[in-house]
Design a protein around this motif. Structure first.
Motif, PDB file in Angstrom:
ATOM      1  N   VAL A 123      51.458  82.917  69.571  1.00 34.83           N
ATOM      2  CA  VAL A 123      51.534  82.476  68.175  1.00 34.83           C
ATOM      3  C   VAL A 123      50.918  83.495  67.229  1.00 34.83           C
ATOM      4  O   VAL A 123      51.502  83.830  66.180  1.00 34.83           O
ATOM      5  CB  VAL A 123      50.844  81.102  68.019  1.00 34.83           C
ATOM      6  N   TYR A 124      49.762  83.987  67.571  1.00 37.99           N
ATOM      7  CA  TYR A 124      49.030  84.853  66.638  1.00 37.99           C
ATOM      8  C   TYR A 124      49.649  86.239  66.522  1.00 37.99           C
ATOM      9  O   TYR A 124      49.613  86.848  65.448  1.00 37.99           O
ATOM     10  CB  TYR A 124      47.553  84.921  67.045  1.00 37.99           C
ATOM     11  N   GLU A 125      50.248  86.743  67.599  1.00 38.60           N
ATOM     12  CA  GLU A 125      50.996  87.998  67.506  1.00 38.60           C
ATOM     13  C   GLU A 125      52.195  87.825  66.578  1.00 38.60           C
ATOM     14  O   GLU A 125      52.579  88.751  65.855  1.00 38.60           O
ATOM     15  CB  GLU A 125      51.488  88.438  68.888  1.00 38.60           C
ATOM     16  N   THR A 126      52.763  86.640  66.612  1.00 39.97           N
ATOM     17  CA  THR A 126      53.954  86.361  65.799  1.00 39.97           C
ATOM     18  C   THR A 126      53.628  86.380  64.307  1.00 39.97           C
ATOM     19  O   THR A 126      54.368  86.961  63.503  1.00 39.97           O
ATOM     20  CB  THR A 126      54.546  84.983  66.169  1.00 39.97           C
ATOM     21  N   ILE A 127      52.542  85.770  63.919  1.00 36.84           N
ATOM     22  CA  ILE A 127      52.240  85.652  62.491  1.00 36.84           C
ATOM     23  C   ILE A 127      51.551  86.877  61.917  1.00 36.84           C
ATOM     24  O   ILE A 127      51.475  87.030  60.697  1.00 36.84           O
ATOM     25  CB  ILE A 127      51.370  84.402  62.211  1.00 36.84           C
ATOM     26  N   GLN A 128      51.071  87.764  62.778  1.00 36.93           N
ATOM     27  CA  GLN A 128      50.343  88.942  62.291  1.00 36.93           C
ATOM     28  C   GLN A 128      51.212  89.800  61.365  1.00 36.93           C
ATOM     29  O   GLN A 128      52.362  90.096  61.661  1.00 36.93           O
ATOM     30  CB  GLN A 128      49.868  89.787  63.470  1.00 36.93           C
ATOM     31  N   ASN A 129      50.634  90.144  60.214  1.00 37.39           N
ATOM     32  CA  ASN A 129      51.274  91.015  59.224  1.00 37.39           C
ATOM     33  C   ASN A 129      52.568  90.442  58.651  1.00 37.39           C
ATOM     34  O   ASN A 129      53.461  91.191  58.254  1.00 37.39           O
ATOM     35  CB  ASN A 129      51.550  92.412  59.819  1.00 37.39           C
ATOM     36  N   THR A 130      52.672  89.116  58.607  1.00 36.19           N
ATOM     37  CA  THR A 130      53.836  88.507  57.961  1.00 36.19           C
ATOM     38  C   THR A 130      53.424  87.915  56.614  1.00 36.19           C
ATOM     39  O   THR A 130      52.276  87.578  56.382  1.00 36.19           O
ATOM     40  CB  THR A 130      54.479  87.430  58.843  1.00 36.19           C
ATOM     41  N   ASP A 131      54.426  87.786  55.736  1.00 38.32           N
ATOM     42  CA  ASP A 131      54.167  87.305  54.379  1.00 38.32           C
ATOM     43  C   ASP A 131      54.206  85.787  54.275  1.00 38.32           C
ATOM     44  O   ASP A 131      53.629  85.201  53.354  1.00 38.32           O
ATOM     45  CB  ASP A 131      55.208  87.896  53.414  1.00 38.32           C
ATOM     46  N   VAL A 132      54.905  85.164  55.204  1.00 37.34           N
ATOM     47  CA  VAL A 132      55.048  83.712  55.178  1.00 37.34           C
ATOM     48  C   VAL A 132      55.354  83.236  56.590  1.00 37.34           C
ATOM     49  O   VAL A 132      56.014  83.920  57.369  1.00 37.34           O
ATOM     50  CB  VAL A 132      56.170  83.279  54.199  1.00 37.34           C
ATOM     51  N   CYS A 133      54.856  82.052  56.917  1.00 36.66           N
ATOM     52  CA  CYS A 133      55.095  81.468  58.233  1.00 36.66           C
ATOM     53  C   CYS A 133      55.886  80.174  58.069  1.00 36.66           C
ATOM     54  O   CYS A 133      55.502  79.295  57.291  1.00 36.66           O
ATOM     55  CB  CYS A 133      53.766  81.192  58.941  1.00 36.66           C
TER      56      CYS A 133
END
Length: 435
Positions: free
Chosen positions: A371-381
């Motif tokens: 999960v945390y690798e996925t959201i890293q450096n993204t603008d919106v989840c």
């Protein structure tokens, strides 16, 4: 103990056959797909369903469950033959019965004595009679047989429990003898038995699924109104659910229904109605609302950012629901395609459905099982499936990893108070926005 042949090792056939073996029957699951049978004979399961691998192994080792591509021999050795093949949606919206017809032909060609032929697949009214005609023609009327409609009511993710502790067994039969045999087969499940004719049993499955789909579309429409008037759909649903005439199940607002049953069965029921000359306006609205509900996520995204070109988006959950790898009609597919076409880049998380997702998502996205690798450096989840790992998401850690603290929650998993305290911009379904 009865000897059963289950033709079709998909979701319904494999789970049903394994559970029938678990209660003491001799079950042969058969399929024309050699690769599937090879996997099953190695103890590998081609679908994801909690507890199924262990139950298959247990009954295979006990000698009650076997797998083969020799469908003819399996039919000849059986007292009861289950048809459990797929009935996918055709281009016209009706159920495609080509696999059912093929199995009926094979049964007729291998009929060597009285057998009960049971349709477990979800099929339109009249299919039982069609199967009867095909079997009689293929067997040249050499032997007596009976047809039974015994629809399944399994939920992906809890299918074993739904079988071993089934709420009801519907038995639509062409004779009392056949109905009695199938009733006896279900006696270890200690379930309520509904006996009827073929047509009523076939209609019952579609009616049940369409009603549940209607509840989902209804609460999603209520959610959309709630957003416009400042109400909270979770409280509205809570109050509605306490009414014993309504009940709380299937009143969770979100991004709409998906999976192998509701989209296909509502469309098939509409086709049945139209073929019978009835204008089923309610079910048309249910289908329309469900399609539109997926678009609300994209609209929320555009309302926040305007232009999506270059936006880095994380998507948590690809399967249509937790505890399954089923991607059929999953909302994630339409949503991801829509936002990537607008120029967004997507990082997607799912613990089990990635390989299935790759077959349906044609957009160039990145896949993750953390999960945390996925959201890293993204603008919106965007949250689309309420996997345990998503439910337990550490909001403080998520805020540190993301470029911007923005959540679009398609499953309403977080409390408004929590996300507000953590400093998130938060858009959910049918609840006030947190800015």
């Amino acid at each position: 103990m009865k000897r059963l042949a289950v033709v079709g090792t998909g979701y319904v056939g494999l789970v049903s056959g394994t559970c029938f073996a678990e209660i003491g029957n001799q079950v042969t699951c058969c399929d024309i797909d050699q690769s599937k049978i090879d996997l099953l004979n190695k103890g590998e399961i081609p679908i994801y369903e909690p507890g199924l691998k262990e139950l298959v192994a247990k009954n295979s080792e006990a000698g009650r469950l076997s797998f083969t591509t020799d469908i003819g021999t399996a039919i000849q050795d059986a007292e009861v033959v289950y048809i459990a093949v797929g009935t996918p949606m055709s281009e016209t919206g009706e159920a495609d019965l080509k696999y059912v017809r093929a199995v009926a032909q094979t049964i007729g060609e291998n009929l060597n004595g009285y057998k009960v032929i049971v349709n477990k697949s979800t099929v339109p009214v009249g299919t039982g009679k069609m199967v009867e005609e095909i079997v009689r023609s293929a067997s040249n009327g050499a032997y007596e047989f009976d047809i039974v409609s015994n629809p399944e009511f399994l939920r992906e993710g809890s299918a074993i429990k739904d079988t071993m502790q089934m709420e009801r067994a519907v038995i639509g039969a062409t004779s009392e003898k056949a109905a009695g045999i199938i009733e006896e087969l279900h006696s270890p499940f200690q379930t309520a038995i509904v006996k009827t004719n073929l047509e009523s049993a076939e209609m019952l499955k579609y009616a049940a699924n369409a009603f549940l789909a209607t509840k989902i579309s209804f609460i999603n429409d209520i959610a959309n109104i709630c957003e416009l008037v400042g109400a909270d759909v979770t409280k509205v649903a809570e109050g509605m659910g306490l009414d014993s005439r309504i009940g709380p199940k299937f009143l969770n607002a979100g991004v709409g229904f998906g999976g192998s049953c509701f989209p296909k069965d509502t469309t098939a029921l509409l086709h049945i109605a139209e073929s019978a000359g009835y204008d089923f306006e309610l079910i048309k609205a249910v289908i329309k609302t469900n399609i539109r509900q997926r678009e609300t996520v994209v609209h929320k995204l555009k309302n926040i950012f305007g232009d999506l070109n270059g936006l880095n988006v994380s998507v948590l959950g690809l399967a249509f629901k937790p505890n399954t790898d089923d991607m059929r009609y999953a909302p994630s597919v339409d949503i991801i395609h829509a936002i990537t076409e607008e120029g967004a880049s997507v990082k997607a998380y799912d613990p089990v459905a990635i390989e299935e997702a790759k077959k349906q998502i044609t957009a160039p996205i990145s896949y993750y099982t953390d999960v945390y690798e996925t959201i890293q450096n993204t603008d919106v989840c965007i949250i689309l499936t309420e996997w345990p790992e998503v439910l337990s998401l550490d909001l403080n850690k998520a805020k540190e990893l993301m470029n911007k603290a923005i959540l679009i929650d398609g499953r309403n998993i977080f409390s408004l108070t929590d996300v507000k305290e953590k400093g998130f911009i938060y858009h959910s379904v049918g609840r006030p926005q947190i800015q």
